[in-house]
Enzyme design. Structure first.
Site, PDB file in Angstrom:
ATOM      1  N   GLY A 174       0.764  -1.249   0.000  1.00 48.37           N
ATOM      2  CA  GLY A 174       0.000   0.000   0.000  1.00 48.37           C
ATOM      3  C   GLY A 174       0.789   1.291   0.000  1.00 48.37           C
ATOM      4  N   ASP A 208      -4.632   1.410  10.811  1.00 54.52           N
ATOM      5  CA  ASP A 208      -6.023   1.087  11.149  1.00 54.52           C
ATOM      6  C   ASP A 208      -6.042   0.580  12.598  1.00 54.52           C
ATOM      7  OD1 ASP A 208      -8.751   0.610  10.457  1.00 54.52           O
ATOM      8  OD2 ASP A 208      -8.314  -1.462   9.979  1.00 54.52           O
ATOM      9  N   THR A 238      -0.288  -4.025  12.212  1.00 55.66           N
ATOM     10  CA  THR A 238       0.846  -4.057  11.286  1.00 55.66           C
ATOM     11  C   THR A 238       1.998  -3.225  11.836  1.00 55.66           C
ATOM     12  OG1 THR A 238      -0.738  -4.207   9.485  1.00 55.66           O
ATOM     13  CG2 THR A 238       1.523  -3.665   8.882  1.00 55.66           C
ATOM     14  N   ARG A 260      -5.327   0.700  -6.733  1.00 59.45           N
ATOM     15  CA  ARG A 260      -4.068   1.272  -6.221  1.00 59.45           C
ATOM     16  C   ARG A 260      -3.550   2.392  -7.117  1.00 59.45           C
ATOM     17  NH1 ARG A 260      -2.251  -2.182  -2.136  1.00 59.45           N
ATOM     18  NH2 ARG A 260      -2.559  -4.404  -2.475  1.00 59.45           N
TER      19      ARG A 260
HETATM   20  P1  5GP Z   1      -3.773  -2.446  10.653  1.00 55.43           P
HETATM   21  O1  5GP Z   1      -2.759  -3.539  10.820  1.00 55.43           O
HETATM   22  O2  5GP Z   1      -3.352  -1.109  11.214  1.00 55.43           O
HETATM   23  O3  5GP Z   1      -5.129  -2.853  11.148  1.00 55.43           O
HETATM   24  O4  5GP Z   1      -4.043  -2.259   9.112  1.00 55.43           O
HETATM   25  C1  5GP Z   1      -3.054  -1.925   8.279  1.00 55.43           C
HETATM   26  C2  5GP Z   1      -3.284  -2.469   6.893  1.00 55.43           C
HETATM   27  O5  5GP Z   1      -4.656  -2.842   6.627  1.00 55.43           O
HETATM   28  C3  5GP Z   1      -2.955  -1.379   5.917  1.00 55.43           C
HETATM   29  O6  5GP Z   1      -1.577  -1.367   5.597  1.00 55.43           O
HETATM   30  C4  5GP Z   1      -3.853  -1.725   4.756  1.00 55.43           C
HETATM   31  O7  5GP Z   1      -3.225  -2.644   3.912  1.00 55.43           O
HETATM   32  C5  5GP Z   1      -5.064  -2.380   5.382  1.00 55.43           C
HETATM   33  N1  5GP Z   1      -6.152  -1.404   5.565  1.00 55.43           N
HETATM   34  C6  5GP Z   1      -6.626  -0.901   6.715  1.00 55.43           C
HETATM   35  N2  5GP Z   1      -7.633  -0.026   6.501  1.00 55.43           N
HETATM   36  C7  5GP Z   1      -7.792   0.021   5.160  1.00 55.43           C
HETATM   37  C8  5GP Z   1      -8.681   0.768   4.295  1.00 55.43           C
HETATM   38  O8  5GP Z   1      -9.551   1.560   4.699  1.00 55.43           O
HETATM   39  N3  5GP Z   1      -8.539   0.550   2.957  1.00 55.43           N
HETATM   40  C9  5GP Z   1      -7.621  -0.314   2.450  1.00 55.43           C
HETATM   41  N4  5GP Z   1      -7.568  -0.419   1.133  1.00 55.43           N
HETATM   42  N5  5GP Z   1      -6.760  -1.014   3.237  1.00 55.43           N
HETATM   43  C10 5GP Z   1      -6.853  -0.846   4.568  1.00 55.43           C
END
Ligand code: 5GP
Length: 179
Positions: A49, A107, A111, A169
């Site tokens: 991303g 989010d 990660t 993307r």
């Molecule tokens: P986390 O580990 O913080 O929950 O999420 C991180 C990863 O989830 C991001 O790098 C992304 O790949 C995916 N992600 C989280 N929210 C979104 C969103 O609203 N849209 C998209 N396309 N990917 C998201």
């Protein structure tokens, strides 16, 4: 275009190219100022991303910089806990270095925790986090990213590196899902 369709779902324009450019410029200026005293800074983008954000941000960095990428790999584990997430591509030496993690979106923070944990184990001296998008409503961790482009609500977004089922993307603006 104000509304797009990807894989059968509708998305409406949320952050346009100009706003993204301004935010990237502001983040780069702040990073350049904050880290001006460092001999060397290692930027680590998290794939897939972050590829557009990382490219645009790094172009505006005037520090003595190295750039590297890590990729998040998801695979089914043998334990009952389900999918195991791992980071691959630890090629860059980070020991005793100042590191800036470059994320597209934070989010839940899972990660980021994995990335920061990996950097701590490898003994990075200073760890900063730059993310274009941050969802405070979904975030479950305590450390807030150091450099945030936009705080956004807990809705699914695509574009500027972010995908829906692999698509979107390449879209230069950020779109939010229409429910
Ligand atoms: P986390 O580990 O913080 O929950 O999420 C991180 C990863 O989830 C991001 O790098 C992304 O790949 C995916 N992600 C989280 N929210 C979104 C969103 O609203 N849209 C998209 N396309 N990917 C998201």
């Amino acid at each position: 275009m104000d509304e797009i369709r990807l894989n059968g779902r509708s998305f409406r324009k949320y952050i346009d190219e100009h706003e993204i450019e301004k935010a990237v410029e502001r983040l780069a200026d702040t990073i350049n100022r904050d880290l001006a005293g460092e001999d060397e800074v290692v930027f680590i983008g998290i794939l897939n991303g972050s590829f557009l954000f990382a490219a645009d941000l790094i172009r505006r960095i005037n520090l003595n910089a190295r750039i590297s990428f890590l990729k998040l790999a998801s695979y089914e584990g043998t334990s009952s806990s389900g999918a195991i997430r791992d980071l691959i591509g630890w090629n860059e030496v980070v020991q005793d270095k100042c590191v800036v993690v470059v994320e597209d979106i934070v989010d839940t923070g899972n990660t980021l925790e994995l990335v920061v944990g990996g950097l701590q184990v490898r003994k990075a001296r200073k760890i900063k986090v730059a993310t274009l998008l941050f969802k405070p409503g979904a975030y479950k961790k305590s450390t807030i990213p150091d450099y945030v482009g936009f705080e956004i609500p807990n809705d699914f977004v695509v574009g500027y590196g972010l995908d829906y089922d692999g698509f979107g993307r390449n879209i230069p603006a950020i779109y939010t899902i229409v429910n």
